[in-house]
Design an enzyme around this catalytic site. Sequence first.
Site, PDB file in Angstrom:
ATOM      1  N   ILE A  89       0.849  -1.191   0.000  1.00 12.13           N
ATOM      2  CA  ILE A  89       0.000   0.000   0.000  1.00 12.13           C
ATOM      3  C   ILE A  89       0.889   1.246   0.000  1.00 12.13           C
ATOM      4  O   ILE A  89       0.594   2.234  -0.672  1.00 12.13           O
ATOM      5  CB  ILE A  89      -0.947  -0.038   1.221  1.00 12.13           C
ATOM      6  CG1 ILE A  89      -1.932  -1.209   1.081  1.00 12.13           C
ATOM      7  CG2 ILE A  89      -1.702   1.278   1.367  1.00 12.13           C
ATOM      8  CD1 ILE A  89      -2.810  -1.471   2.302  1.00 12.13           C
ATOM      9  N   VAL A  91      11.640   0.114  12.697  1.00  9.16           N
ATOM     10  CA  VAL A  91      10.971   1.096  13.565  1.00  9.16           C
ATOM     11  C   VAL A  91      11.042   0.747  15.054  1.00  9.16           C
ATOM     12  O   VAL A  91      10.711   1.565  15.893  1.00  9.16           O
ATOM     13  CB  VAL A  91       9.497   1.341  13.176  1.00  9.16           C
ATOM     14  CG1 VAL A  91       9.401   2.196  11.936  1.00  9.16           C
ATOM     15  CG2 VAL A  91       8.737   0.045  13.034  1.00  9.16           C
ATOM     16  N   ILE A 130       3.036   0.237   8.351  1.00  7.83           N
ATOM     17  CA  ILE A 130       3.849  -0.836   8.932  1.00  7.83           C
ATOM     18  C   ILE A 130       3.013  -1.643   9.908  1.00  7.83           C
ATOM     19  O   ILE A 130       2.294  -1.074  10.731  1.00  7.83           O
ATOM     20  CB  ILE A 130       5.047  -0.196   9.675  1.00  7.83           C
ATOM     21  CG1 ILE A 130       6.060   0.327   8.664  1.00  7.83           C
ATOM     22  CG2 ILE A 130       5.683  -1.181  10.645  1.00  7.83           C
ATOM     23  CD1 ILE A 130       7.146   1.157   9.278  1.00  7.83           C
ATOM     24  N   TYR A 156      -7.844 -12.173  12.784  1.00 10.86           N
ATOM     25  CA  TYR A 156      -7.037 -10.939  12.828  1.00 10.86           C
ATOM     26  C   TYR A 156      -6.432 -10.778  14.228  1.00 10.86           C
ATOM     27  O   TYR A 156      -5.356 -10.203  14.397  1.00 10.86           O
ATOM     28  CB  TYR A 156      -7.898  -9.734  12.433  1.00 10.86           C
ATOM     29  CG  TYR A 156      -7.097  -8.541  11.962  1.00 10.86           C
ATOM     30  CD1 TYR A 156      -6.276  -8.619  10.840  1.00 10.86           C
ATOM     31  CD2 TYR A 156      -7.166  -7.329  12.640  1.00 10.86           C
ATOM     32  CE1 TYR A 156      -5.546  -7.523  10.412  1.00 10.86           C
ATOM     33  CE2 TYR A 156      -6.439  -6.220  12.214  1.00 10.86           C
ATOM     34  CZ  TYR A 156      -5.635  -6.337  11.103  1.00 10.86           C
ATOM     35  OH  TYR A 156      -4.916  -5.241  10.680  1.00 10.86           O
ATOM     36  N   LYS A 200      -4.108  -2.576  16.267  1.00  7.94           N
ATOM     37  CA  LYS A 200      -4.712  -1.488  15.474  1.00  7.94           C
ATOM     38  C   LYS A 200      -5.591  -0.596  16.355  1.00  7.94           C
ATOM     39  O   LYS A 200      -5.688   0.615  16.114  1.00  7.94           O
ATOM     40  CB  LYS A 200      -5.521  -2.053  14.303  1.00  7.94           C
ATOM     41  CG  LYS A 200      -4.678  -2.704  13.206  1.00  7.94           C
ATOM     42  CD  LYS A 200      -3.717  -1.740  12.542  1.00  7.94           C
ATOM     43  CE  LYS A 200      -3.119  -2.306  11.275  1.00  7.94           C
ATOM     44  NZ  LYS A 200      -1.976  -1.512  10.762  1.00  7.94           N
ATOM     45  N   LEU A 243       1.934  -8.677   0.668  1.00  4.49           N
ATOM     46  CA  LEU A 243       2.813  -9.630   1.363  1.00  4.49           C
ATOM     47  C   LEU A 243       2.296  -9.905   2.775  1.00  4.49           C
ATOM     48  O   LEU A 243       2.210 -11.052   3.204  1.00  4.49           O
ATOM     49  CB  LEU A 243       4.211  -8.993   1.433  1.00  4.49           C
ATOM     50  CG  LEU A 243       5.432  -9.887   1.389  1.00  4.49           C
ATOM     51  CD1 LEU A 243       5.414 -10.753   0.131  1.00  4.49           C
ATOM     52  CD2 LEU A 243       6.683  -9.000   1.406  1.00  4.49           C
TER      53      LEU A 243
END
Length: 258
Positions: A22, A67, A94, A158, A165, A197
């Site tokens: 993205i 990061v 990320i 998820y 998130k 990916l």
Amino acid sequence: MDNLRMEGKVVLVTGVANQRSIAWAIAQALHAAGATPVFTYQSERLQKGVEELAGSIGSDHVMPCDVTNEEEVAAVARSIEERHGRLHGLVHSIAFANREDLAGEYLDTSPEGYRTAQDVSAYSLVTLCRYAAPLLAAEGGSVVALTYLGSVRVVPHYNVMGIAKASLEASIRYLAYDLGPKKIRVNGVSAGPIKTLSSRVIAGFNDMLEHIEARAPLRRNVETSEVASATAFLLSDLASGITGEILYVDAGYHVMGM
Ligand code: NAP
């Protein structure tokens, strides 16, 4: 619509792994709007590929940055200051969780799996903003992080990434409050599922695409380019009054009750 023009604006784009990322679509949209994207990659394995992609849109500013390594984040900020003197935008694209935590039950998440997902996928936005803020404050700036509906709804498999998130989205709101006085906006783009990916690791991903195509108001999945143009909008002056917001780019799927 002149304020979508981003000539002279420098935007740090993290998270390009390959041409399906993205982040790569976002970099292309920024380039088309006249901005200068600069890039980071996590591991040496990606260096050549990211340099080639960056070169294809005229950028030779590509830096290593895991990061979770604060020294590398600091080095990125120093490099941008040396080469450009300022920054106008930051894209956080990320996420990472251990494969075993993206199948089965959330109940079984290990403490290390939980910490890894949080560190890489959520706390990293705080670190990046802390080092980027002095550069973004020079002329005012905009930060956009990529997120997903699994933060606020249960999406089977998820799991721990949904919790990361949720943390990322809460961070967006707190960072918007902290950085607002410096004329820095912080927003999220919640994208519908797209084959990349990272997403392939999520168990049942293809079923998710079929489910959305059957039920979303637009009866289809989103294109990467649609996520990219919404991100470019939030990075641009067209969105000058918007901060602390999560913008859904998911063919409307999030409004459905069943
Ligand atoms: P992607 O191409 O695999 O991008 C994920 C990127 O995160 C990769 O470049 C990866 O680098 C990087 N990364 C992982 N750990 C890192 C670390 N410690 N330091 C620096 N970079 C690190 O997949 P994507 O789908 O475009 O994902 C981009 C963002 O969109 C993520 O936040 C994801 O959650 C979000 N999103 C994706 C979807 C979807 O369906 N694809 C939907 C909604 C939101 P390596 O390859 O080296 O690990």
